[in-house]
Motif scaffolding. Structure first.
Motif, PDB file in Angstrom:
ATOM      1  N   SER A 168       0.834  -1.216   0.000  1.00 36.55           N
ATOM      2  CA  SER A 168       0.000   0.000   0.000  1.00 36.55           C
ATOM      3  C   SER A 168       0.867   1.264   0.000  1.00 36.55           C
ATOM      4  O   SER A 168       1.796   1.403   0.800  1.00 36.55           O
ATOM      5  N   GLN A 170       0.240   4.181   0.939  1.00 40.29           N
ATOM      6  CA  GLN A 170       0.182   4.961   2.183  1.00 40.29           C
ATOM      7  C   GLN A 170       1.115   4.358   3.245  1.00 40.29           C
ATOM      8  O   GLN A 170       1.889   5.079   3.900  1.00 40.29           O
ATOM      9  N   ARG A 173       4.710   5.096   2.176  1.00 38.25           N
ATOM     10  CA  ARG A 173       5.036   6.521   2.383  1.00 38.25           C
ATOM     11  C   ARG A 173       5.308   6.799   3.856  1.00 38.25           C
ATOM     12  O   ARG A 173       6.305   7.401   4.217  1.00 38.25           O
ATOM     13  N   SER A 174       4.424   6.343   4.721  1.00 36.59           N
ATOM     14  CA  SER A 174       4.601   6.579   6.172  1.00 36.59           C
ATOM     15  C   SER A 174       5.900   5.958   6.667  1.00 36.59           C
ATOM     16  O   SER A 174       6.659   6.582   7.414  1.00 36.59           O
TER      17      SER A 174
END
Ligand code: BV8
Length: 256
Positions: A168, A170, A173-174
């Motif tokens: 994913s 997201q 990225r995190s």
């Protein structure tokens, strides 16, 4: 006899503002869950996990892959988090900014009490529709395996990331943002081979963080780590928390 923890590591961890921890299958090894590299047992000894954890294997033999995950799920349900998982909970609660990124799908970190965490590769306890992708929590049990999605009739699959599947955006990225911004990166129980997770400690190092590796064996990361402590996570992590005089509520609770 446990390994001596260097004083400069304790000083660095005590002063750390932003800590990121990456865990792999090794942290669950002492819970009795075999790592990817350990030979699998019984019926599964003849298979290479990296061959089974792929969309190709599922397309070729969905029943076999479903049964492999059912076997692993049962193994995990009979096991529990160990002192290493609990020590990370105490670290999370004591440190100003903390993020745990795990490659593991066993859910042990959440079970132990970790909350600031990302499960990069999904979770074996969750099942999703192969066709539509949504998580399914109930289905009709018949003799047919894999079971069918109650909404569209497509096959169900474990909600994990297989080799060759994307992670994913997201979550990635995190994880990468946190690795780039941290001042201490701790790699625990991973062979540091599987991408893109293996890139996290390298990014942290490149951005100026110190890197601690905890693994009984040498890995590709050992040469760039500032500290490479070759011992078991369940020995070292509780020692680390105690040397820092941090509260040990999660460790103490687990030892009762
Ligand atoms: C992707 C879920 C792109 C499933 C898992 C060539 C070069 C670079 C990359 C690749 C390449 N060829 C292919 C790739 C990509 C591939 C990859 O990295 N392959 C590897 C083999 C080279 N990666 C992917 O496919 C990823 N996706 O790249 O997507 C993309 C983008 C867009 C669109 C489409 C595609 C997805 C990877 C995720 C795979 N899924 N898990 C399942 O579990 O069934 S990974 C799986 O492997 C587990 O999560 C496990 O964590 C991991 C194995 O690594 P470790 O965790 O490190 O475990 P391991 O057994 O290896 O090591 C355990 C360590 O613990 C050992 O070092 C041991 O010494 C230590 N240990 C033992 N006891 C202890 C201990 N340590 C501490 N204490 C102890 N007591």
């Amino acid at each position: 006899m446990s390994l001596q923890i260097p004083d400069d590591l304790i000083t660095t961890l005590a002063a750390a503002e932003r800590v990121v921890v990456l865990t792999g299958a090794g942290i669950s090894a002492e819970s009795g869950v075999p790592t990817f590299r350990e030979a699998q047992t019984g019926l599964w000894a003849q298979y290479d996990p990296r061959e089974l954890a792929t969309p190709q294997a599922f397309a070729r033999n969905p029943r076999l892959v479903w049964e492999w995950y059912a076997w692993r799920r049962k193994l995990i349900q009979q096991a529990k988090p160990n002192l290493a998982h609990h020590a990370l909970v105490d670290l999370e609660q004591a440190l100003p900014t903390f993020l745990l990124v795990t490659q593991n799908i066993d859910g042990f970190h959440w079970l132990a009490g970790s909350r600031d965490m990302i499960e990069l590769h999904g979770n074996i306890a969750r099942t999703r529709c192969y066709e539509e992708g949504h998580v399914v929590s109930w289905w009709e049990e018949t003799d047919e395996l894999p079971p069918r999605c109650p909404h569209c009739g497509g096959p169900l699959r474990p909600d994990v990331v297989w080799f060759g599947e994307g992670i994913s955006e997201q979550a990635l990225r995190s994880a990468f943002d946190a690795a780039a911004a941290c001042d201490l990166f701790i790699s625990v129980g991973t062979s540091a081979m599987v991408q893109p997770a293996a890139g996290l400690p390298l990014l942290a190092k490149r951005m100026g963080a110190r890197v601690l590796e905890i693994n009984p064996a040498q890995t590709a990361l050992s040469v760039i780590a500032d500290w490479s402590l070759q011992d078991k996570a369940s020995n070292l992590l509780p020692q680390l928390v105690r040397r820092l005089d941090f509260p040990t509520n999660a460790i103490d609770g687990a030892e009762q």
